[in-house]
Structures are given as structure tokens and as C-alpha cells.
Write a protein that holds these residues in place. Structure first.
Motif, PDB file in Angstrom:
ATOM      1  N   GLU A  56       8.921  -1.819  20.636  1.00 16.32           N
ATOM      2  CA  GLU A  56       7.515  -2.151  20.424  1.00 16.32           C
ATOM      3  C   GLU A  56       7.015  -2.838  21.683  1.00 16.32           C
ATOM      4  OE1 GLU A  56       6.558  -3.834  16.484  1.00 16.32           O
ATOM      5  OE2 GLU A  56       5.013  -4.964  17.560  1.00 16.32           O
ATOM      6  N   ALA A  57       5.985  -2.265  22.293  1.00 15.02           N
ATOM      7  CA  ALA A  57       5.500  -2.822  23.556  1.00 15.02           C
ATOM      8  C   ALA A  57       4.116  -3.424  23.358  1.00 15.02           C
ATOM      9  CB  ALA A  57       5.444  -1.721  24.612  1.00 15.02           C
ATOM     10  N   SER A  58       3.800  -4.423  24.153  1.00 13.02           N
ATOM     11  CA  SER A  58       2.469  -5.015  24.127  1.00 13.02           C
ATOM     12  C   SER A  58       1.435  -3.941  24.464  1.00 13.02           C
ATOM     13  CB  SER A  58       2.379  -6.135  25.170  1.00 13.02           C
ATOM     14  OG  SER A  58       3.356  -7.116  24.889  1.00 13.02           O
ATOM     15  N   VAL A  59       0.247  -4.049  23.867  1.00 16.08           N
ATOM     16  CA  VAL A  59      -0.808  -3.080  24.203  1.00 16.08           C
ATOM     17  C   VAL A  59      -1.633  -3.555  25.395  1.00 16.08           C
ATOM     18  CG1 VAL A  59      -0.904  -2.150  21.873  1.00 16.08           C
ATOM     19  CG2 VAL A  59      -2.489  -3.986  22.520  1.00 16.08           C
ATOM     20  N   ILE A  60      -1.590  -4.867  25.670  1.00 20.24           N
ATOM     21  CA  ILE A  60      -2.213  -5.386  26.888  1.00 20.24           C
ATOM     22  C   ILE A  60      -1.147  -5.360  27.984  1.00 20.24           C
ATOM     23  CG2 ILE A  60      -3.236  -7.408  28.029  1.00 20.24           C
ATOM     24  CD1 ILE A  60      -4.371  -8.274  25.354  1.00 20.24           C
ATOM     25  N   PRO A  62      -0.242  -5.415  32.404  1.00 24.55           N
ATOM     26  CA  PRO A  62      -0.795  -5.801  33.699  1.00 24.55           C
ATOM     27  C   PRO A  62      -1.285  -4.593  34.505  1.00 24.55           C
ATOM     28  CG  PRO A  62       1.593  -6.240  33.595  1.00 24.55           C
ATOM     29  CD  PRO A  62       1.172  -5.780  32.249  1.00 24.55           C
ATOM     30  N   PHE A 139      -9.988   0.097  28.830  1.00 20.65           N
ATOM     31  CA  PHE A 139     -10.696  -1.156  28.590  1.00 20.65           C
ATOM     32  C   PHE A 139     -10.063  -2.244  29.455  1.00 20.65           C
ATOM     33  CE2 PHE A 139     -11.469   0.949  24.439  1.00 20.65           C
ATOM     34  CZ  PHE A 139     -12.843   0.783  24.349  1.00 20.65           C
ATOM     35  N   ALA A 152      -5.854  -7.012  33.548  1.00 23.63           N
ATOM     36  CA  ALA A 152      -4.987  -6.250  32.652  1.00 23.63           C
ATOM     37  C   ALA A 152      -5.831  -5.190  31.950  1.00 23.63           C
ATOM     38  CB  ALA A 152      -4.335  -7.183  31.636  1.00 23.63           C
ATOM     39  N   LEU A 154      -6.017  -2.560  28.210  1.00 25.85           N
ATOM     40  CA  LEU A 154      -5.447  -2.054  26.964  1.00 25.85           C
ATOM     41  C   LEU A 154      -4.845  -0.685  27.282  1.00 25.85           C
ATOM     42  CD1 LEU A 154      -8.247  -2.877  24.362  1.00 25.85           C
ATOM     43  CD2 LEU A 154      -6.038  -4.018  24.660  1.00 25.85           C
ATOM     44  N   GLY A 161       4.507   1.977  27.730  1.00 34.07           N
ATOM     45  CA  GLY A 161       5.368   0.927  27.174  1.00 34.07           C
ATOM     46  C   GLY A 161       6.838   1.306  27.239  1.00 34.07           C
ATOM     47  N   LYS A 186      -0.649   1.309  18.846  1.00 33.78           N
ATOM     48  CA  LYS A 186      -2.051   1.606  19.124  1.00 33.78           C
ATOM     49  C   LYS A 186      -2.258   1.953  20.592  1.00 33.78           C
ATOM     50  CE  LYS A 186      -4.272  -0.112  15.208  1.00 33.78           C
ATOM     51  NZ  LYS A 186      -5.604  -0.351  14.662  1.00 33.78           N
ATOM     52  N   PHE A 188      -5.853   2.879  23.322  1.00 35.09           N
ATOM     53  CA  PHE A 188      -7.284   2.585  23.390  1.00 35.09           C
ATOM     54  C   PHE A 188      -7.922   3.374  24.525  1.00 35.09           C
ATOM     55  CE2 PHE A 188      -4.853  -0.944  21.801  1.00 35.09           C
ATOM     56  CZ  PHE A 188      -5.584  -1.431  20.727  1.00 35.09           C
TER      57      PHE A 188
ATOM     58  N   ALA B  13       7.141  -8.908  28.400  1.00 29.38           N
ATOM     59  CA  ALA B  13       6.566  -7.571  28.405  1.00 29.38           C
ATOM     60  C   ALA B  13       6.494  -6.986  29.808  1.00 29.38           C
ATOM     61  CB  ALA B  13       5.179  -7.591  27.786  1.00 29.38           C
ATOM     62  N   ILE B  20       2.988 -10.895  32.777  1.00 23.50           N
ATOM     63  CA  ILE B  20       2.018 -11.958  32.545  1.00 23.50           C
ATOM     64  C   ILE B  20       2.560 -12.816  31.406  1.00 23.50           C
ATOM     65  CG2 ILE B  20      -0.390 -12.468  31.970  1.00 23.50           C
ATOM     66  CD1 ILE B  20      -1.191  -9.718  32.886  1.00 23.50           C
ATOM     67  N   PHE B  23       3.243 -12.517  26.787  1.00 19.09           N
ATOM     68  CA  PHE B  23       3.433 -11.172  26.227  1.00 19.09           C
ATOM     69  C   PHE B  23       4.926 -10.861  26.157  1.00 19.09           C
ATOM     70  CE2 PHE B  23      -0.732 -11.213  28.185  1.00 19.09           C
ATOM     71  CZ  PHE B  23      -1.534 -10.620  27.220  1.00 19.09           C
ATOM     72  N   TYR B  24       5.358 -10.340  25.012  1.00 18.05           N
ATOM     73  CA  TYR B  24       6.759  -9.952  24.828  1.00 18.05           C
ATOM     74  C   TYR B  24       6.850  -8.539  24.276  1.00 18.05           C
ATOM     75  CZ  TYR B  24       8.306 -14.600  25.941  1.00 18.05           C
ATOM     76  OH  TYR B  24       8.574 -15.749  26.621  1.00 18.05           O
ATOM     77  N   ASP B  25       7.860  -7.802  24.688  1.00 15.95           N
ATOM     78  CA  ASP B  25       8.134  -6.489  24.117  1.00 15.95           C
ATOM     79  C   ASP B  25       9.401  -6.574  23.271  1.00 15.95           C
ATOM     80  OD1 ASP B  25       5.951  -5.509  25.439  1.00 15.95           O
ATOM     81  OD2 ASP B  25       7.073  -4.380  26.948  1.00 15.95           O
ATOM     82  N   TYR B  26       9.423  -5.835  22.172  1.00 14.06           N
ATOM     83  CA  TYR B  26      10.612  -5.781  21.342  1.00 14.06           C
ATOM     84  C   TYR B  26      11.508  -4.636  21.781  1.00 14.06           C
ATOM     85  CZ  TYR B  26       8.801  -9.206  18.088  1.00 14.06           C
ATOM     86  OH  TYR B  26       8.348 -10.368  17.522  1.00 14.06           O
ATOM     87  N   SER B  31      13.240  -4.744  17.487  1.00 12.90           N
ATOM     88  CA  SER B  31      12.325  -3.877  16.762  1.00 12.90           C
ATOM     89  C   SER B  31      12.848  -3.596  15.352  1.00 12.90           C
ATOM     90  CB  SER B  31      12.160  -2.589  17.572  1.00 12.90           C
ATOM     91  OG  SER B  31      11.460  -1.623  16.855  1.00 12.90           O
ATOM     92  N   LEU B 141     -14.840  -7.358  25.268  1.00 11.18           N
ATOM     93  CA  LEU B 141     -14.775  -5.975  25.754  1.00 11.18           C
ATOM     94  C   LEU B 141     -16.154  -5.351  25.704  1.00 11.18           C
ATOM     95  CD1 LEU B 141     -11.947  -4.551  23.469  1.00 11.18           C
ATOM     96  CD2 LEU B 141     -11.737  -4.924  25.920  1.00 11.18           C
ATOM     97  N   LYS B 186      -1.867  -6.463  14.800  1.00  4.96           N
ATOM     98  CA  LYS B 186      -1.882  -7.293  15.989  1.00  4.96           C
ATOM     99  C   LYS B 186      -3.114  -8.188  16.014  1.00  4.96           C
ATOM    100  CE  LYS B 186       1.414  -5.209  18.839  1.00  4.96           C
ATOM    101  NZ  LYS B 186       1.967  -5.234  20.171  1.00  4.96           N
ATOM    102  N   GLU B 203      -0.614 -11.925  22.647  1.00  6.24           N
ATOM    103  CA  GLU B 203      -0.698 -10.758  21.761  1.00  6.24           C
ATOM    104  C   GLU B 203       0.426 -10.910  20.759  1.00  6.24           C
ATOM    105  OE1 GLU B 203      -0.558  -6.928  23.748  1.00  6.24           O
ATOM    106  OE2 GLU B 203       0.183  -5.947  21.939  1.00  6.24           O
TER     107      GLU B 203
END
Lengths: 492, 492
Positions: A56-60, A62, A139, A152, A154, A161, A186, A188, B13, B20, B23-26, B31, B141, B186, B203
Motif C-alpha cells: 500500500e503506497a501513499s497517494v501523495i 514527491p 493535482f 508533491a 496526487l 507506488g 486511489k 487522481f 514512503a 517527505i 508519509f509511510y508505505d506498507y 499490508s 486543490l 484515507k 496521509e
């Protein structure tokens, strides 16, 4: 769409306020179907190999992620803006609407030439359209504040990811290839003119599997023998004009220039649609994209399409993309980190095969295919695996102990792992109409006879036929019915 | 944190690039644990009432949503900015770091006074801090482009998704209260100084249930009798100084001024933690918030806290909030839409009880509580329900048919619904260490004796003891073991 709203599948997001186009919220029934789809997808695709995992990765993410992926420079739409009223429209869509032809991928300068040639005006105020600019569809966001804020975005696709996590995941999962990283999440896109409901959204869910592999291994797959004779449904670019789907065994499809590794996954994707989601086969095809239609880095790119009546024909619902080492190379260059792997002394940058699905499109497709109007009712004939519930449990009336008995049956079926719901309000006819319209395959009714005979009626959504079944046999009979057996009364 | 990275639970992440903060990724193991938590949460809380449903709302919402909720005006952090270098820091955190006291909720003017009084300088460049401003923590946004762009925000809590969907959901789900709308999704906050890993992220994932009910019904709950004697673990505001948790039966806890409807859900939340997630009870408590500590619209607000060694003590991991009709009234006023319901002639605006959990915090808490260092190993003693897998299947060596036999066992257990994985690489000792460190409760090994005796060894992660079990009895014995039975060899 009317049924989707009335029966609680989905509707425009934030419905209490002035909604913004391109956003949808899932109501209770839609949420159940979407989770069914996700769970079937996860079980199926993660089982293809011991070394496939979900992350699972952050959607925001860098800015550098999208420098590396190319989105910052190239993920742009051509925009025609009105000089008078400021209305912006996608230039290719505008041309398509007026000239009834597809202009995707055309250069901006060619588009403005066409707009001038045909004297096309602003669709809102008839003002002049003199320029075609580009707009990045991501975005942007500032994370933090002031001078220290970091740029950063979306993410416009879950795939990135997986790419930014590949090196670490490869390390901790013990340096074996192929390695699969799946993300259900998700994405975007700031679409200028979102349309067609769940088909083109600004916020949407993707289910994507990135398979990292040794490019030298593309000509074979250890399980290819299993699917060699499997009949693929293909529309190669060369026969696109005829529109005729070629049905070819995977082994023979090599003639189209496709390697075994790609063909194996084609077969597994088709099996997912036909055997798990149970799409009628004549509604399913792979369609080859070539030249400028496909992203330049895709070496092979076949869309997966379903023929959907409510959308007037074939629609892309997924894709199978051989992305080569384009993404990992990009991330390596921008980050300065090493992306090559070393397996038994051989050093190389893995290539990627991507199986990409739009979850919302697929949910919409399932609804479209399930929708049937019959003389006296509307019914969603969902395949049993994707129905929001397995069965509804109904007492004929809310008294004389019928409701208590129905409750007990509800609890027992729930303990057996069935996805059931209980409903005691309204006439039994209305309750049947309701489960028809939400696509629940079985209705179980407790009536006065049930109190003496310890049995219930089981009603089949599709045939509307009912049989009586002993309560003690109900879990087994219901299980068999859901697995596709014909309905069978007790004692038979 | 080192183990979390090394064994593939989670990490910062976008690890390939300059990540940044916040932010963390699983990764694959994390997961799996996160999905376990979500699935346990969903099954438990949606089962509390027939009229509780999950929905899914867009995370990008129009500006009016946050005008209505109050976030636009009030969701702000006090920020101290350095005149010299521009570095921004949360003023209350800065004061807390320097003066070793909590200053949450203090007015900006009081904070600047304290900063001046104590001569506190910029932590980066020792420059002057002269002002404390506020920063809205939402990410803004623009949706669309140019003049037609619409202002929107990433939602800072999933709750708003339930409120804006309430009216429509109430209608299609047949106008009954209580109605529960759950969202696992989220949320996003532009924290100025995110810290403590998964505890304060920019996030993050929330699992929230909004229960809409008739405020006249708050003094009772139809199932209160079931939990009247259940011992709640409470830290009321008045005894906070002592730090001593009061253990009180729910019936008696009414003395604290809490109504039955609230107490019932307190009990169900505690049962979720102690009976489903199996937290040791001395690690769990409710903590009452009063006055300025709680949001002004919350009438009752108790945090749920876990005592976590790696974070130095009690940490908020969830909350139970009686939000009154604050949210629906706000949405009604801003949208001009009707939010009152009419049930049997009585018209009123429903009140809301919110059960809110931070999924990442809970996952982190489960890891913290599971982590044990033993003389010769590190082991994650996850409760069986939240372990990433039920069992690992290992051939002692990769030859002589042991691997093929282990494969068959893997397939059979998978068909029985067990969450298993297969691993044949490395020494058996290393493979055991690995499952210890990812917290898998059972190791199943196929050795040379297995080939004659049709049995395997089953190893218990916690005791490291092994027993031999006949292969045909394995599914039943493994099931019993996972449900908490002691390990039992075949024939006993």
C-alpha cells in the motif's frame, strides 16, 4: 444510473452540496459489490505466484517521482480555452464531438489548425477559440509551509507506488524474480471534461499488479503448457476494421509476435473475467493498440474491453502493458539510486509487465451486464460471486414467532460464513422486488408452514421459482445453489 | 522501526527518492496485517446492528463541505515562523519541547507571550521567533482549470463523507434509525512537524463508524442488559492525576453521567480490543477529555488509549465521540438542504455517535505489543487473528520429493481457507527465525520421516515446541491451534 441511485449503489459525491463533476461516492450496495470485486481480484492475481504481494503506497508522492515517471512533462491534455468567457474544453474531445472522428494523440498545432479550418467556436458562448494549450492532469500540492514546503502530487496511477518501492521490497522479499507488487488504491486525474459516470472520473480506484521479471525470461513461462490450448479472444490491430474477434489458442497466438510470458498473463486475465466474474464470452475481447495510441514506452499494449449496452458498445475496462524497463530506469536516473538487481552474478534492470484494472469501470461493467428488464420487474442478474449479498432472510409477517425464527436462521447462516441480511418490513412481494433490484441471488422466507414443518422457501432470483427446504439442510443446499447447482427441494 | 523495515512491514514512503516526512508505505507483511485489522474491524462493527453499512466517499470534497464542518475556519495549527531562516514549527510542540509541559489548545497570543518570556529561539538557526500565526491543516486543490476551477480539499477525516451522504443513504436504506455509516479510508492533514512514525502522519487511514440516532433514545439501548455487568476500564477526568484506571461495570458507570447508548458502545469498543485484537487488559483504557481538550461540539469524548512501550506510555489509538447534531446542522445550513428526518410523524435532526480509529496507529500498536526480545531471538507474538499468515510450509530440503509434498500440503491448506505461504530457501533454522520475526504462529515442516509416516512437524512460534501431526489431521489440528487450543500431536 437511476437504479444505481435508487437502490444505493453509487451517486455523485457529496450529494448534499453542489457536487463537482467526476466524483462518485459508493452507497451501501455499491460498496459491497466493489469490495467483492477487490477481494476476488486480490485472491486471484496474488495466487498466480508465491512471490506476488500486495503493498500500500501513499497517494501523495514527491515531485521527483513524477519527474522520473515522465508524468510531469508528458501527462498533459490539449486544452482549447475561450477568449471571451474563459471556458476550457479538451480540444480532442471538442473536435470529436463536432467532426465525429477520433483525434486522440494529435499534436496541439494540428488541433488548432482543425479548429480554425472548421470555424469551431466555444460551446458555451460561441466566443473565439484561438489557442490550444496543454494542462498537466496531476493535482499539485504543497506539503509543509512557507519556504520549507515541498512540491508533491496526487498520484495519477497506482503503478508508481510499486516502482518506488521495488528496490526495497525486492531486498526484503529475498531477491527473487519474478516479483509481483499489487496495489489496490486511489488515483487522481484533473480531467477537464469528465464524463460517462464511473468510466472517466477525477478520483478513482485502480487494481494494478506490476510484475518485475528478467527480460531474458520473456520467451517462456513455467506454466505456459497449462494454457497453451486456451482460446484467447483477440482483436489484433490489423483486423480492427473488420471488428471481428479472432479466437485463437494461446500457443497459436505467438504468430502475432507475442512472447509466452505475455500470452500466459493474457490467458490468466481472460480466465479472471470469464471464469471468476463470469462475463459472457462474446462480451469480452483483447484489443491491440499500436503506434501513437499506446504510451511510447509500452512494447506490447492490449486493452481489455467489455461490450456494454448502456455505453453503446466496447469499452476499455483493463489493460495488459509490457512497460519494459522504462519506469525503473527513470526512477534510477532521477534518484541516483541503483535499480539494477544482481541474481547469481547477472546484473540487469528488471522489466515490468503491468496488469491494470479500473475498479470503478469494472463495477459499472458488472452492473451494466447484470441489468435486465423483464415485463413485470427489473432484475440485476449478478453472477453469484459479485452479488452484494448471498441471500435475504424474510419472515412472511412480523409476528407469531415467524420473525424470531427468521432471526435464528439469519444467525446460523451468518455463522456458516454466508453474506446474508435480514428484512422484515413491507410486503413479501416488495421485499422480493428489492432483492431482485439489488441482485441478491436467493430469498429465504419463513412462513406459517415453517413453524410446523421446520422448513423455509428458497426463491431463485433469476427464475423466480421457489422450493421448500428443511432448515437443517439449508446451509448445504444454499451453498450448492450459490456454487451454481440448480435449486433443489429437500428430499430430492 | 528497524524490524518493521527489515521484515517488510512499513517504511518511509517513496523510499527510492528523497522521502517527505509524514508519509509511510506498507510493505508486503505490513499490508497483510493492515488488511487483517480492517477486515476484523469491518466484521465486528458492521455486525453491531442490521442497519449499519459501509460506504466509500471521495477524498476530494468541495469547499462547502468544510465550510459546513467548520474545518475551513477552525482546523488550524499555531505556527511560529523564524524571521531569519523562514523555518516554521508548531508553536505548541516547540513550547512542549523546551518547557516540558503540554500547551495544546492554548491561544496564539499566550503562546507568543511564553516564547518571548522564555527567550525561545528558532531551533534551526537561533533566529528570532516573533509571531505565532495559524495554518489551516487541510490540503487545498483546484479541480478543473482557469475561471471554471472549483476549490476543493482533501478530507482531513472520513467522517464528513458519512455526513454528506447521510440524507440520501437514509432514504434508500428505508428511513430507519439508528443508521450506521462506516468508512475505511484515507484522510490527509498538512502537519507542520509530523513525528513518531505511524502515530502522526500527513496521509493516514481511518476506520470510522458514524451512528445516526434519535437523541431521545440516548438514555437506552435495546442490548444494554447484555453488557450491564461488563467491566469497563476508565480514567475519568477527575481521577486523571492519580493515573489510576477505575474498573467499573457498565451499569455502574452511569454514575459518571454517561447515558446507556454511549456506555453500550464503550463496552463494544473495549470488547473489540480485548476479545478480538486480544490486547492485554492492563494495556487498555478509556480516558475522558473535558473542556478545551475536546472539540467544542463533542458532548462526551473519551479517547481510547493503549500503553505502548516504544512510545513511552499511553497513546491515543481511537476515540468515542458524541458529536450531537453539530455536523448535520452545519451541512444543512450551508447546503440549504433538509437534514431533519421524519419518523412516524416526529421530525428531528439525528444526533451522531462516532467510533473513530486510526488504522495506522492501531497497526503500530499491535506491532509494539507483539514485539518481544528473547535471549536467542526476536519474535512478534501477534495474536493469531492479526498475524500476516496462519502458517508457513517448509520442506526440510529442496529435493527427494520433500518439496513436492510440502507443495501439496500448501495447496490443501489453502483450499481449506488457511492463509499460508510456502518457503523452501535457506536453512530451516533461518526460516523459523524469519516467521518468528514476522509473527506467523505456526511453522509446518516436511522432513524425511514425513515421506514414510505421512506426517509433519507443527512448530508453535511462542513456545518453539514441535509436535508431529498426521497430514490427514492437519487442517483440523491447525484450525484448533489457531483458535487457541494447545498444540496437540496426532493420536492424543
Amino acid at each position: 444510473m437511476e437504479l444505481a441511485k435508487r437502490r444505493g449503489f453509487f451517486w455523485q459525491a457529496a450529494p448534499l452540496h453542489n457536487p463537482i463533476a467526476g466524483f462518485y461516492d459508493y452507497a451501501p450496495m455499491g460498496s459491497l459489490v466493489k469490495r467483492r470485486f477487490e477481494s476476488l481480484w486480490r485472491n486471484y492475481f496474488l495466487s498466480l505466484d508465491d512471490n506476488f504481494y500486495e503493498i500500500e503506497a501513499s497517494v501523495i508522492m514527491p515531485e521527483n517521482v513524477f519527474k522520473a515517471s515522465g508524468h510531469l512533462a508528458s501527462f498533459v491534455d490539449p486544452i482549447a480555452k475561450c477568449k471571451k468567457c474563459g471556458h476550457a474544453e479538451r480540444a480532442d474531445h471538442l473536435l470529436e464531438d463536432v467532426l465525429k472522428e477520433s483525434f486522440e494523440g494529435l499534436a496541439a498545432s494540428d488541433m488548432i489548425a482543425l479548429i480554425k479550418k472548421h470555424g469551431i467556436k466555444c460551446q458555451k458562448c460561441k466566443g473565439p477559440l484561438e489557442e490550444v494549450g496543454v494542462l498537466n492532469m496531476m493535482f499539485p500540492l504543497d506539503v509543509g509551509t512557507g519556504k520549507e514546503a515541498k512540491k508533491a502530487y496526487l498520484t495519477p496511477e497506482t503503478a508508481q507506488g510499486a516502482y518506488v518501492n521495488f528496490a526495497l521490497a525486492f531486498d526484503v522479499m529475498r531477491r527473487k524474480l519474478p516479483l509481483g507488487l499489487a496495489i489496490i488504491g486511489k488515483a487522481f486525474r484533473n480531467e477537464i471534461s469528465p464524463r460517462q459516470g464511473l468510466i472517466r472520473m477525477r478520483e478513482f480506484t485502480q487494481a494494478e499488479l506490476q510484475i518485475f521479471f528478467d527480460p531474458d525470461a520473456i520467451t517462456s513461462h513455467p506454466k505456459f503448457k497449462d494454457i497453451e490450448g486456451y482460446q484467447l479472444r483477440l482483436l489484433p490491430a490489423k483486423s480492427r476494421d473488420s471488428g471481428k474477434v479472432a479466437v485463437l489458442p494461446a500457443g497459436q497466438a505467438k504468430e502475432l509476435g507475442l512472447p509466452e510470458f505475455y500470452l500466459y498473463h493474457m490467458a490468466m486475465v481472460q480466465k479472471f473475467y470469464l471464469e471468476v466474474l463470469r462475463l459472457p464470452e462474446q462480451r469480452f475481447r483483447f484489443r491491440e493498440l499500436v503506434g501513437e495510441e499506446k504510451a511510447f514506452y509500452n512494447k506490447y499494449h492490449w486493452d481489455i474491453e467489455a461490450n456494454l449496452d448502456t455505453l453503446g458498445g466496447w469499452k476499455e475496462i483493463a489493460g495488459l502493458h509490457y512497460r519494459t524497463d522504462h519506469d525503473l530506469q527513470g526512477h534510477g536516473q532521477v534518484s541516483g539510486q541503483k535499480v539494477a538487481v544482481n541474481i547469481e552474478g547477472k546484473e540487469f534492470v528488471p522489466h515490468v509487465l503491468e496488469i491494470s484494472m479500473g475498479v470503478d469501470r469494472n463495477v459499472y461493467g458488472l452492473l451494466d451486464l447484470a441489468y435486465s428488464e423483464e415485463p413485470e420487474r427489473v432484475v440485476l442478474k449478478f453472477p453469484r460471486a459479485v452479488a452484494p449479498f448471498d441471500a435475504g432472510i424474510f419472515p412472511l409477517v412480523r409476528k407469531d414467532g415467524l420473525d424470531a425464527k427468521a432471526r435464528v436462521i439469519f444467525d446460523v447462516l451468518k455463522q456458516h460464513g454466508f453474506r446474508v441480511f435480514y428484512d422484515e418490513s413491507g410486503s413479501i412481494g416488495r421485499r422480493y422486488r428489492r432483492i431482485d433490484e439489488i441482485g441478491v441471488p436467493a430469498g429465504i422466507t419463513v412462513d406459517y408452514d415453517s413453524m410446523q414443518q421446520e422448513d423455509v422457501t428458497l426463491r431463485d432470483r433469476d427464475s423466480m421459482q421457489q422450493v421448500r427446504i428443511k432448515i437443517e439442510q439449508l446451509p448445504a443446499k444454499l451453498r450448492a445453489f450459490l456454487q451454481g447447482a440448480a435449486m433443489e427441494a429437500s428430499g430430492k
